[in-house]
Design a protein around this motif. Structure first.
Motif, PDB file in Angstrom:
ATOM      1  N   GLY A  86       4.252  10.167  -6.727  1.00 15.99           N
ATOM      2  CA  GLY A  86       5.478  10.546  -7.417  1.00 15.99           C
ATOM      3  C   GLY A  86       6.690  10.686  -6.504  1.00 15.99           C
ATOM      4  N   LEU A  87       6.682  10.024  -5.332  1.00 18.68           N
ATOM      5  CA  LEU A  87       7.843  10.054  -4.443  1.00 18.68           C
ATOM      6  C   LEU A  87       9.031   9.407  -5.132  1.00 18.68           C
ATOM      7  CD1 LEU A  87       8.814  10.676  -1.463  1.00 18.68           C
ATOM      8  CD2 LEU A  87       8.330   8.256  -0.994  1.00 18.68           C
ATOM      9  N   PRO A  88      10.185  10.064  -5.166  1.00 16.04           N
ATOM     10  CA  PRO A  88      11.355   9.464  -5.826  1.00 16.04           C
ATOM     11  C   PRO A  88      11.696   8.109  -5.245  1.00 16.04           C
ATOM     12  CG  PRO A  88      11.750  11.779  -5.328  1.00 16.04           C
ATOM     13  CD  PRO A  88      10.468  11.412  -4.653  1.00 16.04           C
ATOM     14  N   LEU A  89      12.158   7.207  -6.087  1.00 18.61           N
ATOM     15  CA  LEU A  89      12.491   5.863  -5.645  1.00 18.61           C
ATOM     16  C   LEU A  89      13.557   5.873  -4.552  1.00 18.61           C
ATOM     17  CD1 LEU A  89      12.496   4.131  -9.146  1.00 18.61           C
ATOM     18  CD2 LEU A  89      10.942   3.588  -7.275  1.00 18.61           C
ATOM     19  N   TRP A  90      14.576   6.722  -4.721  1.00 17.89           N
ATOM     20  CA  TRP A  90      15.666   6.742  -3.748  1.00 17.89           C
ATOM     21  C   TRP A  90      15.175   7.187  -2.369  1.00 17.89           C
ATOM     22  CZ3 TRP A  90      16.771  11.067  -1.006  1.00 17.89           C
ATOM     23  CH2 TRP A  90      16.363  12.303  -1.527  1.00 17.89           C
ATOM     24  N   LEU A 118       0.828  -1.209   0.000  1.00 15.70           N
ATOM     25  CA  LEU A 118       0.000   0.000   0.000  1.00 15.70           C
ATOM     26  C   LEU A 118       0.865   1.262   0.000  1.00 15.70           C
ATOM     27  CD1 LEU A 118      -2.790  -1.051   2.523  1.00 15.70           C
ATOM     28  CD2 LEU A 118      -3.105  -0.565   0.077  1.00 15.70           C
ATOM     29  N   LEU A 119       1.914   1.249   0.832  1.00 16.15           N
ATOM     30  CA  LEU A 119       2.804   2.408   0.883  1.00 16.15           C
ATOM     31  C   LEU A 119       3.524   2.603  -0.449  1.00 16.15           C
ATOM     32  CD1 LEU A 119       4.339   2.006   4.463  1.00 16.15           C
ATOM     33  CD2 LEU A 119       2.628   3.674   3.710  1.00 16.15           C
ATOM     34  N   GLY A 120       3.971   1.496  -1.042  1.00 14.19           N
ATOM     35  CA  GLY A 120       4.633   1.598  -2.339  1.00 14.19           C
ATOM     36  C   GLY A 120       3.700   2.109  -3.423  1.00 14.19           C
ATOM     37  N   ALA A 121       2.454   1.605  -3.418  1.00 12.17           N
ATOM     38  CA  ALA A 121       1.476   2.070  -4.408  1.00 12.17           C
ATOM     39  C   ALA A 121       1.143   3.543  -4.204  1.00 12.17           C
ATOM     40  CB  ALA A 121       0.209   1.218  -4.313  1.00 12.17           C
TER      41      ALA A 121
END
Length: 429
Positions: free
Chosen positions: A172-176, A163-166
């Motif tokens: 649009g949170l940067p992957l890093w 859920l947090l990843g989705a």
């Protein structure tokens, strides 16, 4: 304090020592963090695929090669636990796993992604085996089934991570940034959990349980006919007779198919939703959440079900549910039926990992820590073999047709489920 407390059916069960209760919550937290840390990455796989420019085949190969790290590292799990104990081993390698997850988030090439997945799976393999081994210690103090609840916490962590990843993908949170936040938060929590794990040698509770059990009462149904003391001398591999090795291999095959089913949601769920229905990033991530959410419910209710039906019958009913649900989703593809199908698959395999680990750890004639290590090692074959196969089928056909492998996995579970224990458990027995 009373020496016994009433169970749900009115029977008396021994009171649980405080250190065992604390250790149960600590092990549950490690399971939770293990699931959340990696599964937060999964909804962001489509971004990684696009940013690196990978085909389904190349991506499936990278994901499929990752478990090689687990297959190699898993060979050393028993030795590490023997030297450092399951408590220290699980904490140290969960920290390493979260660190390697940051490397996945910032992958810039196919090779980088593959190496990061190799490291992550290597650390996860040792964490997986050691936290299950420590969980078995606590279960023996409880003298009733609690292993499914551990895996329920893993699934709950996986759902929260998904859920947090989705949500991060949608925002649009940067992957890093997601990787750094995860490393700090999960690292602090796992260090805190380590302070509450059981001290002493990992075989302590096993010796106590053996002394308390009636001499005529076998500890594991598949091996009940041949107690350890009566096993004839002969060729032995890793301290096991050929018969015991065959039983362990069959348990491993149950988890090969269970792990392959889980991978269908982990690796391909979001891509399936996006490619088949042009789903938004958040909706695409719900395929994984549906599988893990249903699996979470199945695991938290699984101990009571297993106590009544036994591991074998529970596994067979679950395999039929997974078979029916995914067949419906692929025959009548809509976003709703797809989520139902992934949920049915998750519910169907919910109790299999705890069941196989428990049976392997209780097999007569199998040295302490070896059965659970070998079964955990074999389980990773599913994560190694199936992603490249599904990826190649998806490129040759479509991902919808490639995912017909999931009903095939359910048939495999049915074929090998006979090795699981058919014994019904009772509290305090």
């Amino acid at each position: 304090m009373n020496a016994h407390s009433p169970s749900s059916d009115g029977a008396l069960r021994p009171a649980i020592p405080r250190d065992a209760r604390h250790a149960r919550w600590a092990v549950s937290l490690i399971f939770f963090l293990n699931g959340a840390s990696f599964c937060a990455i999964l909804p962001r796989y489509p971004e990684l695929v696009d940013s690196i420019g990978l085909s389904n085949t190349a991506f499936g190969l990278a994901v499929g090669l990752g478990p090689l790290g687990g297959l190699l590292a898993g060979l050393f799990a028993a030795r590490l636990m023997s030297r450092f104990g399951s408590a220290r081993t699980s904490v140290a390698f969960q920290l390493l796993a979260s660190t390697s997850h940051l490397a996945i988030y910032v992958s810039g090439s196919w090779l980088w992604l593959t190496l990061a997945l190799l490291l992550a799976q290597a650390a996860d393999a040792i964490t997986d085996i050691s936290m299950n081994a420590h969980g078995m210690r606590v279960e023996r103090r409880y003298r009733r089934s609690i292993m499914n609840s551990y895996h329920g916490w893993w699934s709950l962590g996986a759902v929260l991570g998904g859920l947090l990843g989705a949500a991060a993908a949608q925002a649009g949170l940067p992957l890093w940034a997601q990787g750094v936040i995860g490393l700090v938060v999960f690292g602090v929590l796992v260090l805190g959990a380590g302070r509450r794990l059981l001290p002493g040698h990992d075989a302590s509770e096993r010796s106590t349980a053996a002394a308390a059990a009636p001499a005529s009462s076998p500890s594991a149904d598949p091996g009940a006919e041949v107690p350890a003391a009566a096993t004839p001398a002969g060729r032995r591999i890793a301290g096991m007779s050929l018969r015991s090795l065959g039983l362990v291999a069959a348990l491993g095959m149950v988890l090969v198919f269970a792990g392959s089913t889980e991978d269908a949601g982990n690796t391909w769920g979001a891509l399936f939703m996006r490619s088949t229905f042009e789903a938004t990033p958040f909706l695409a991530g719900m395929a994984f959440v549906a599988l893990q959410g249903a699996q979470t419910i199945g695991r938290f209710t699984g101990d009571a079900i297993v106590d009544r039906l036994g591991d074998r019958l529970t596994a067979r009913i679950g395999a039929l549910i997974a078979l029916a649900g995914m067949s419906l989703a692929l025959l009548l593809p809509t976003p709703a039926t797809a989520l139902i199908g992934f949920a049915a698959a998750g519910w169907g395999i919910a109790t299999l990992f705890p069941a196989a680990f428990r049976t392997a750890d209780d097999l007569p004639g199998v040295p302490h820590g070896v059965g659970i290590t070998v079964v955990g090692w074999l389980a990773r074959l599913g994560f190694f073999i199936t992603p490249p196969i599904v990826g190649a089928l998806a490129d040759a056909l479509t991902l919808r047709y490639a995912l017909w492998m999931v009903p095939v996995y359910a048939l495999g579970i049915l074929a090998f489920s006979g090795v699981l224990s058919s014994r019904r458990r009772r509290a305090g027995v």
